[in-house]
Design an enzyme around this catalytic site. Sequence first.
Site, mmCIF file in Angstrom:
data_model
loop_
_atom_site.group_PDB
_atom_site.id
_atom_site.type_symbol
_atom_site.label_atom_id
_atom_site.label_comp_id
_atom_site.label_asym_id
_atom_site.label_seq_id
_atom_site.Cartn_x
_atom_site.Cartn_y
_atom_site.Cartn_z
ATOM 1 N N GLY A 265 40.403 1.448 33.154
ATOM 2 C CA GLY A 265 39.321 1.263 33.758
ATOM 3 C C GLY A 265 39.179 -0.467 34.038
ATOM 4 N N SER A 266 38.071 -1.161 34.108
ATOM 5 C CA SER A 266 37.545 -2.358 34.401
ATOM 6 C C SER A 266 38.903 -3.331 33.548
ATOM 7 C CB SER A 266 36.319 -2.745 34.274
ATOM 8 O OG SER A 266 35.823 -2.133 35.214
ATOM 9 N N THR A 267 39.368 -3.015 32.589
ATOM 10 C CA THR A 267 40.259 -4.022 31.843
ATOM 11 C C THR A 267 41.381 -4.618 32.697
ATOM 12 O OG1 THR A 267 41.564 -2.402 30.850
ATOM 13 C CG2 THR A 267 39.655 -2.970 29.424
ATOM 14 N N GLU A 553 31.244 0.775 36.115
ATOM 15 C CA GLU A 553 31.944 2.068 35.708
ATOM 16 C C GLU A 553 31.498 3.389 36.242
ATOM 17 O OE1 GLU A 553 34.591 1.374 34.256
ATOM 18 O OE2 GLU A 553 34.273 -0.714 33.537
#
Length: 560
Positions: A265-267, A553
């Site tokens: 994901g956005s990490t 997300e």
Amino acid sequence: FVGLGVRATHLSLFEVRGAERSRAQGVASMAIPAARGSVFDRNGAALALSVRAPSVYAHPALIQDVDAAAARLAPVLNRAAPRIRERLARAGGFVFLARWVSEETSRRVAALSIPGVGITEEPRRRYPLGELAAQVLGFSNIDGDGVRGVERLEDTWLRGERQTVAVERDAKRRALAPGRLAPELGTGGDIALTLDAGTQAHVERALERVVERSRARAGIAVLIDPRTGDILALAERPTFNPNRFRDVPFRATRARAWADALEPGSTLKPFLVAAAIEGGVISEESEIDCGKGRYRLPGKTLRDARAMGVLSIADVLRFSSNIGAAKIGFALGAEQHHASLRAFGFGEKTGSGLPGESAGLLRDWRDWRAVDHATISFGHGVSVTALQLASAMGALAHDGVWREPRLVAARKRDDGSWREEVPGLSRRSTSPEAASAVAAMLEAAVGPGGTGASAAVAGAAIAGKTGTAQKFDAKLGRYADDRHLAWFAGTARVEDHQLVGVVMLDEPKGRAHTGGAIAAPLFAEIIEREFLRRGYAAGAREATGVAATDVGEPTPGDAG
């Protein structure tokens, strides 16, 4: 390594081996299996030791009435008589009938006084702290072979060598007295890990509470030192007790933190921003027009949770805009974006030799369509391990220098002294300037209004990024709407002490299923406790207000 000079005593354990059969008194040989070396944490706490364990053996050729022997042994060994008879009916010499039996069972077998049946002692691995660090330690099997975790990684060093000595026997083939032994020559070598048992314990407790409270399927928490790559803690739930490894399915004993590749994901966005800054396609002052929350691509539409208009680069990270990330990715270009991800260690194994380690999934940039490049920019369509993510975040914390993760801190020499292992290989992932710029942006991401606000800890400089990845449903051929991976990856610093942590919850239930809502607070709890253990007043977490929603997300389900 305080306390490592005091090692556990390794006892020589005997395993009878048949020699030339003879009814008369004579001399046979006994092979002495080596006790495996001990495993300690960085402070000398014993994590794995070898102990004596009785096992029941037989010389079938010396048993006159196999059926009677099997019938007498069956209730004592709690095994079916036909099964015992089958083993006793085999031609030849030595066979085990039961291994690692209790002392009570050992005494009862001896009391039967069956000619050709006896008790020997062989090594058995003991993990005195039970489930603690089970996935890291792994286990050795009943034959003394390391098959998981550190036990497999360091099997050659730990296993030692067998010795064979002459043993006089009486007419009934009972051992009378072994020859001269040098047990210290057969014992395997000791090692000390980078793990801190105290840190490991509190990380495991914190992870377990959150997994239970959120009803998640699983959870992972990794804590490393970015300067050395040392793994200080690696916790997983569910877990197992390595003392009872035969009661657990083999697959359930793997170390998911380095064996399972998951969408981050956005990490993944901070590494894109670092590459774009270093590549000169954006600067810290650049702005990205994220429009009204929709971004049309050929055949697909990317969506943010709300319209955000024009955002600074820092706010693209702070509010986790997928549209902003996709536009930065397009500006950087697929080839350079791919190269930067490889520079941060994605798409390849870490090089630390960890057994069963996954390289993750990073497709060749030539195969990226526009929508593929867009989704990779915000961490979908690419898979990483938790350990890879921790090492990459460590590079941002360490002036852009990536360090190979290290698990073995020291080895014990033959003279009893300890030799410290050098840190693993390092390489530059990005420039110091780009790493510093992104670190500052990630500090804002855990500030008021940021998606990582719940990760803030009073008295510590915290920087990090949330991620909430929808899980792909292979049966449906699309991302699931109700199954998520909640991530937080961040750095923490008090004075000159710096830590990097990654936490992941697999399918947490309820409304609080995002990285900001569930993973970020867990990170804060772990960091707060660890700095307190080290004597730093990183006390109660700051009240920074409710974390912003991970607004970027929801896109994967829409983007397909």
